[in-house]
Design a protein around this motif. Structure first.
Motif, short mmCIF file in Angstrom:
data_model
loop_
_atom_site.label_atom_id
_atom_site.label_comp_id
_atom_site.label_asym_id
_atom_site.label_seq_id
_atom_site.Cartn_x
_atom_site.Cartn_y
_atom_site.Cartn_z
N SER A 147 0.84 -1.18 0.00
CA SER A 147 0.00 0.00 0.00
C SER A 147 0.88 1.24 0.00
O SER A 147 2.09 1.18 0.20
CB SER A 147 -0.91 0.02 1.21
N LEU A 148 0.22 2.38 -0.24
CA LEU A 148 0.96 3.64 -0.29
C LEU A 148 1.63 3.92 1.05
O LEU A 148 2.73 4.44 1.11
CB LEU A 148 0.02 4.78 -0.65
N ILE A 149 0.94 3.57 2.13
CA ILE A 149 1.50 3.85 3.45
C ILE A 149 2.75 3.01 3.67
O ILE A 149 3.77 3.51 4.15
CB ILE A 149 0.45 3.56 4.55
N VAL A 150 2.67 1.74 3.26
CA VAL A 150 3.85 0.88 3.42
C VAL A 150 5.01 1.39 2.58
O VAL A 150 6.15 1.46 3.05
CB VAL A 150 3.50 -0.57 3.04
N SER A 151 4.72 1.81 1.35
CA SER A 151 5.83 2.26 0.50
C SER A 151 6.37 3.60 1.01
O SER A 151 7.56 3.87 0.90
CB SER A 151 5.43 2.33 -0.97
N ALA A 152 5.51 4.43 1.60
CA ALA A 152 5.99 5.68 2.21
C ALA A 152 6.91 5.35 3.38
O ALA A 152 7.95 5.97 3.56
CB ALA A 152 4.82 6.53 2.69
N TRP A 153 6.51 4.35 4.16
CA TRP A 153 7.32 3.95 5.31
C TRP A 153 8.68 3.43 4.85
O TRP A 153 9.71 3.71 5.45
CB TRP A 153 6.58 2.91 6.15
N ARG A 154 8.70 2.67 3.74
CA ARG A 154 9.97 2.16 3.23
C ARG A 154 10.91 3.29 2.84
O ARG A 154 12.11 3.20 3.01
CB ARG A 154 9.73 1.27 2.00
N ARG A 155 10.32 4.35 2.30
CA ARG A 155 11.15 5.50 1.94
C ARG A 155 11.63 6.21 3.19
O ARG A 155 12.78 6.62 3.29
CB ARG A 155 10.34 6.47 1.07
N LEU A 156 10.71 6.35 4.15
CA LEU A 156 11.06 7.05 5.40
C LEU A 156 12.20 6.36 6.12
O LEU A 156 13.09 7.01 6.67
CB LEU A 156 9.84 7.07 6.33
N ARG A 157 12.16 5.04 6.12
CA ARG A 157 13.13 4.24 6.86
C ARG A 157 14.56 4.56 6.41
O ARG A 157 15.51 4.36 7.14
CB ARG A 157 12.84 2.76 6.60
N ARG A 158 14.70 5.02 5.18
CA ARG A 158 16.04 5.30 4.66
C ARG A 158 16.38 6.79 4.72
O ARG A 158 17.42 7.20 4.25
CB ARG A 158 16.14 4.81 3.21
N ASN A 159 15.46 7.58 5.25
CA ASN A 159 15.68 9.03 5.26
C ASN A 159 16.34 9.43 6.59
O ASN A 159 15.71 9.33 7.66
CB ASN A 159 14.32 9.72 5.09
N PRO A 160 17.60 9.88 6.56
CA PRO A 160 18.31 10.21 7.80
C PRO A 160 17.60 11.31 8.61
O PRO A 160 17.62 11.27 9.84
CB PRO A 160 19.68 10.67 7.31
N VAL A 161 17.00 12.25 7.91
CA VAL A 161 16.31 13.34 8.61
C VAL A 161 15.21 12.78 9.49
O VAL A 161 15.07 13.13 10.67
CB VAL A 161 15.74 14.36 7.60
N PHE A 162 14.44 11.86 8.89
CA PHE A 162 13.36 11.26 9.65
C PHE A 162 13.90 10.47 10.85
O PHE A 162 13.36 10.54 11.95
CB PHE A 162 12.55 10.33 8.75
N LEU A 163 14.97 9.74 10.60
CA LEU A 163 15.52 8.89 11.67
C LEU A 163 16.00 9.74 12.85
O LEU A 163 15.78 9.38 14.01
CB LEU A 163 16.66 8.03 11.12
N VAL A 164 16.63 10.88 12.57
CA VAL A 164 17.07 11.77 13.64
C VAL A 164 15.86 12.27 14.44
O VAL A 164 15.82 12.21 15.66
CB VAL A 164 17.89 12.96 13.06
N GLY A 165 14.85 12.73 13.70
CA GLY A 165 13.64 13.22 14.35
C GLY A 165 13.00 12.14 15.20
O GLY A 165 12.60 12.37 16.34
N LEU A 166 12.94 10.94 14.62
CA LEU A 166 12.33 9.82 15.33
C LEU A 166 13.13 9.49 16.59
O LEU A 166 12.56 9.27 17.67
CB LEU A 166 12.28 8.60 14.41
N ALA A 167 14.46 9.50 16.48
CA ALA A 167 15.32 9.18 17.63
C ALA A 167 15.09 10.19 18.75
O ALA A 167 14.92 9.80 19.92
CB ALA A 167 16.78 9.18 17.19
N ILE A 168 15.05 11.46 18.40
CA ILE A 168 14.83 12.49 19.41
C ILE A 168 13.48 12.27 20.10
O ILE A 168 13.37 12.25 21.33
CB ILE A 168 14.84 13.90 18.76
#
Lengths: 390, 337, 324
Positions: free
Chosen positions: C38-59
């Motif tokens: 689904s679109l949500i899953v594919s968005a998540w796959r992209r997010l998982r590789r985005n360092p900006v998102f990972l930093v935000g998520l970690a914080i």
């Protein structure tokens, strides 16, 4: 109403012989108000998208509606399905006037007439799996009561449009353009309609894919006895797929005929110009054929020309009648023209016989309200609505 | 005037534009690089109209943008040469390229509305090109602009100079764009799907206009289109592109009379034609571009090709031919069936 | 042309036949591959590789975890005053760092580190609940306006316009000040109220866009019931930008909450710490002891940054232009 009776009535109705009239459109008009004003909207005029159309579609045939952008063909297609509520006129579908139906009555009746859209991507909800998309219509009409039958039906639909059953679990964005259009067709078929209105069904697809979808539509028609109304701008596609064709110009039909005959004996000047404008992939033909180049642009449907809508661009225009009297569709006595061939031109016979010769037309642009040609009165008033056709 | 036949291709003389082995690769962060144009070579001679034909994704538009230096530089690589008048356009600086664009080489785009600046009057947009490249003042350029508009068939050109793009119809806008392209008498005109957004009757007008202009001004033209009908009426030489490579080339009459690549034949067979008898079933090309193989070790078209042999999925077919006629196929139509 | 056709016709027939067979095979083959993403899953796959998102998520995760385990992690009770004895009103009003109290104490002798840790609970709760309530209200109004259109839409939107015309902090201030007894709940309600028109307008706009879309027209033509069209097709597709906005608004809500607490409109009970209220309490000592203000301010900034980074990368991932 339970699902089974719904199916039964549809089947019972469908036993009627092919060839009888399925859809009768008369005096159909769709006018969009032009609003103006800051606080209170005032209607300052109307866009006459569809301006008095009569046509009949017989069961089992394909009716092609052709014309250029802005001629109202798509609006007409939607108005016939009451997706765009008509301003006036009636659409009698198998004895029921769809144009006058509202709310729940209209909704339940929708299973009998479906639509296939131009853009297969935007017309499929990106968040639903193919299964959910196909189930939705069946559920809305109570056709999904038996679980195993529903499941079988889904697989049957997929195989009918040439897609594997595994595709049911996938999402629209995981398919190619042609496959998406197949899903769109399967969705339309899911509720078991009699009539399918296909609005530019192949124009968003690549050339090599178009033929796949055209062939699929034809195969399905043979198999299921469907009736089609195909709306398209591509004359070659329309001619290929249709039994009868209506040519639209500025909200009205200007010519209607059997498909082959329309191309052999085009009677309306606009039809002639339209056909001569289509490029053909044959250099020899391209070099030798005589083109009728229309000058100027399509006039604004908010302010259509008086009389014959085409007279401002018509190379055969005459000094009398053309700009004062709106011609109605009529059968003409011309060699090669059969009984079902109707044309809305005052001088169709004289043009066909060569009695009237084409002449140069001064080009005029759509934005200019006045025009350069000779004219008796300079009346700035809009033409009144044409008399309703009985 | 519109039915004037095109002269046979002018083959003599040095090419005005010689594109050799053009490769364009799109790379985006975190994604596989995608080769949109894969070794395209063709010549355009003065006064000649060359067609690049293919479906979406075949690389025809990217080819033209690369030649014009209009591809975004970030993440994209452009290799090969495009020699125009002895000078490789691909090695020019951005500034040098800007001086060339609009003056020597002009482009006409598909969507006339988005190619015109909506808040600037038509006349101003036409004169701007002349001011920039020919050093004319606005005053000197205005009458020339009016002449140009008249030349491309815009009625009442003087009044139109003061119009904004939205006040013109689609066909008139495309004419205005053509006027802009012609403003500095370019020697090469690149037309990228110039009539795709237009209705057939307007398309016929624009094509007739382009035909006349080519004959009158002697400018060379590259015509990019998906419509074989447009090509048949307009181009001296036709290149059929598939998956970023030219798969077949021929003269206008030669190619349509005797298409040899299965893809070209497939395209011709899959479109309904106004000049053919009704009732014949169409033969579509099966599958879609998604089925393509990589060119590195196969023919990209092989999975969709009815004529495919074993070798087609094992080796890359080589280009056999010259700058006038050529083919890239192991098993062309009408040879060994 | 015509002299070509006789010799080509027989060859083309078999060609066409063979093609027809391949057509089905190919259509099946290419649709048969792995799928169901689904679109949500594919968005998540992209997010998982985005360092900006990972930093935000970690914080964000760090602070949420800290907030949850704060009662066990905090070395002292935030209300206790272990450093009371160190306070010298004239010379040393705020106890500095010392063993066992790495950040020192506040002006009442309470352990600063413990108050910061426990304070995260209040701050995050106010931010999250205010955004949730704001979202709830905004989505309800936006759905009603977008689903019914016509005069209902006009009415709802006029009310929303009036609310939007008042500066948001002023509106929140007024609402919080109207409450008879300030508490964290007045804070939450005040901030939520300010968010409602923002969400409502955004959702209404995207609902109207959906209403005009082809796939909603397709659902109508299929005869799908009106409520199903709204809740199955329009709302889920319209929610994307609103969800993105919510993550961004979370940051704003936390800052707003701090601002209102700073102004004394939050929970008056300073035994339950809150970052904004700590900032307010640090005000008299800004000159001599800036660290009292620095620590809570830094926490607010970092948390807000975390949510903003997540929101921005979420927006990027859901943007149709970046989809393949």
């Amino acid at each position: 109403m339970t699902g089974s009776t719904g199916v039964d009535t549809a089947r019972a109705r469908r036993t009627a012989a092919p060839g009888e009239v399925l859809v009768e459109v008369s005096g159909l008009e769709v006018h969009f108000p032009i609003k103006s004003g800051i606080i209170f909207d005032r209607t300052v005029g109307h866009v006459r998208a569809v301006d008095g159309v009569d046509l009949t579609i017989r069961r089992g045939e394909t009716y092609g509606l052709v014309g250029e952008s802005g001629c109202g063909k798509s609006t007409l297609g939607k108005a016939i399905l009451n997706l765009e509520p008509p301003t006036a006129g009636s659409v009698v579908f198998d004895g029921v006037d769809i144009a006058s139906l509202r709310g729940e009555d209209l909704r339940t009746e929708r299973k009998r007439f479906q639509m296939v859209f131009q853009d297969p991507m935007s017309s499929l909800d990106p968040r639903q799996t193919v299964e959910a998309l196909l189930l939705e219509g069946m559920r809305a009409h109570g056709l999904d009561t038996d679980k195993s039958a529903t499941h079988a039906r889904l697989r049957e639909l997929m195989s009918a449009v040439g897609l594997p059953p595994a595709g049911l679990k996938k999402y629209p964005h995981e398919f190619s353009g042609g496959q998406r259009q197949r899903i769109g067709i399967a969705r339309a078929l899911s509720v078991g309609p009699d009539l399918i209105v296909a609005d530019e069904p192949v124009s968003a697809l690549d050339v090599s894919i178009q033929a796949q979808v055209i062939n699929l539509l034809q195969d399905l028609q043979d198999e299921l006895g469907l009736t089609y109304l195909v709306v398209a701008h591509d004359l070659a596609v329309v001619r290929h797929i249709s039994d009868r064709i209506g040519v639209m110009y500025l909200g009205g039909l200007v010519e209607e005929s059997e498909a082959g005959e329309l191309y052999d004996v085009p009677l309306h000047p606009y039809t002639r110009a339209l056909m001569s404008a289509v490029p053909v992939p044959d250099p020899t033909l391209e070099d030798t054929r005589q083109q009728i180049l229309l000058t100027g642009d399509l006039p604004s449907p908010a302010n259509p020309p008086t009389g014959c809508r085409f007279h401002t661009r018509c190379p055969w225009r005459q000094e009398t009648r053309c700009d004062t009297e709106r011609p109605e569709l009529r059968v003409v006595e011309v060699d090669g023209a059969s009984e079902g061939h109707r044309v809305a031109c005052h001088f169709a016979e004289q043009i066909a016989s060569g009695e009237i010769e084409p002449h140069e037309v001064a080009p005029q642009t759509a934005e200019e309200p006045s025009w350069g040609g000779p004219r008796d009165d300079g009346s700035p008033f809009l033409a009144p609505d044409g008399p309703p056709v009985p | 005037m519109s039915t004037q036949p095109i002269q046979p291709a002018v083959r003599h003389g040095e090419p005005l534009l010689a594109v050799r082995d053009l490769r364009v690769t799109f790379g985006r962060r975190g994604e596989e690089p995608f080769r949109a144009v894969d070794g395209v070579s063709f010549d355009v001679r003065p006064g000649q109209t060359v067609g690049l034909v293919g479906e979406s994704g075949c690389g025809k538009s990217v080819t033209s943008l690369a030649i014009m230096g209009l591809l975004p530089t970030r993440g994209n690589t452009v290799e090969g040469t495009a020699v125009f008048d002895g000078e490789d356009l691909l090695s020019l600086s951005a500034q040098q390229m800007r001086d060339r664009r609009g003056a020597d080489i002009a482009m006409i785009f598909q969507d006339p509305l988005s190619s015109l600046n909506p808040v600037i009057q038509i006349g101003r947009q036409v004169t701007e090109v002349m001011e920039r490249h020919q050093g004319l003042s606005r005053k000197e350029a205005m009458p020339k602009a009016a002449e140009l508009l008249e030349r491309v068939g815009i009625p009442d050109p003087r009044a139109r100079l003061a119009n904004y793009p939205h006040q013109l119809s689609g066909g008139m806008r495309q004419r205005a764009l053509i006027a802009m392209a012609l403003a500095c008498q370019p020697r090469l005109l690149i037309a990228d799907e110039p009539t795709t957004a237009l209705d057939v009757t307007i398309q016929a007008q624009i094509l007739a206009l382009l035909k006349d202009l080519v004959v009158e001004t002697g400018t060379a033209m590259v015509m990019i289109t998906h419509d074989l009908g447009v090509v048949a009426g307009l181009c001296d030489e036709v290149n059929v592109l598939y998956g970023g490579k030219i798969v077949e080339r021929g003269t206008r009459h030669g190619l349509f009379a005797r298409p040899r690549h299965p893809y070209t034949v497939g395209l011709l067979d899959s479109i309904p034609r106004l000049d053919a008898p009704r009732g014949e079933a169409l033969s579509p090309i099966p599958g879609s571009v998604a089925d393509n193989l990589p060119w590195d070790s196969a023919c990209a078209f092989a999975p969709r090709c009815s004529n495919a042999l074993d070798v087609c999925v094992e080796k890359t077919p080589a280009w056999e031919g010259d700058d006038v006629v050529g083919l890239r196929c192991f098993n062309p139509m009408g040879v060994s069936r | 042309m015509s002299d070509q056709s006789p010799q080509q016709t027989p060859a083309r027939t078999s060609y066409a036949d063979r093609r027809k067979q391949r057509l089905d095979a190919l259509a099946r083959a290419s649709a048969d591959e792995e799928g169901g993403v689904s679109l949500i899953v594919s968005a998540w796959r992209r997010l998982r590789r985005n360092p900006v998102f990972l930093v935000g998520l970690a914080i964000t995760i760090t602070f949420v975890v800290l907030a949850v385990i704060a009662p066990w992690l905090a070395p002292y009770d935030p209300a206790a005053r272990p450093l009371l004895d160190d306070i010298r009103p004239q010379t040393n009003p705020v106890p500095g760092p010392e063993p066992g109290h790495p950040l020192g104490g506040d002006d009442k002798g309470r352990d600063l580190l413990s108050r910061l840790l426990v304070g995260s609970q209040q701050t995050l709760m106010v931010g999250v609940l205010a955004t949730l309530f704001g979202l709830l209200g905004g989505v309800t109004l936006g759905t009603v306006a977008g689903a019914f259109a016509g005069w209902v839409d006009s009415l709802v939107m006029r009310v929303v316009d009036v609310m939007l015309s008042i500066p948001s902090l002023l509106l929140a201030f007024t609402i919080a000040a109207l409450a008879s007894r300030p508490s964290q709940w007045t804070l939450i309600i005040a901030i939520a109220t300010v968010q409602v028109p923002i969400f409502a307008r955004l959702l209404r706009g995207s609902m109207l866009g959906q209403r005009a879309s082809d796939h909603v027209l397709a659902a109508r033509s299929l005869g799908v019931k009106p409520h199903a069209i709204v809740f199955r097709h329009m709302l889920p597709n319209a929610l994307g930008p609103v969800i993105v906005q919510a993550t961004l608004v979370l940051a704003v809500a936390i800052i707003d909450a701090a601002a209102l607490s700073f102004l004394g409109l939050g929970n008056p009970d300073d035994r339950r710490p809150e970052w904004g209220q700590m900032l307010g309490a640090a005000q008299p000592y800004l000159g001599q002891e800036p660290h009292l203000a620095f620590y809570p301010a830094a926490c607010i900034i970092v948390v807000a940054l975390g949510f903003t980074l997540m929101g921005e990368s979420l927006r990027e991932a859901l943007d149709p232009k970046t989809r393949r």
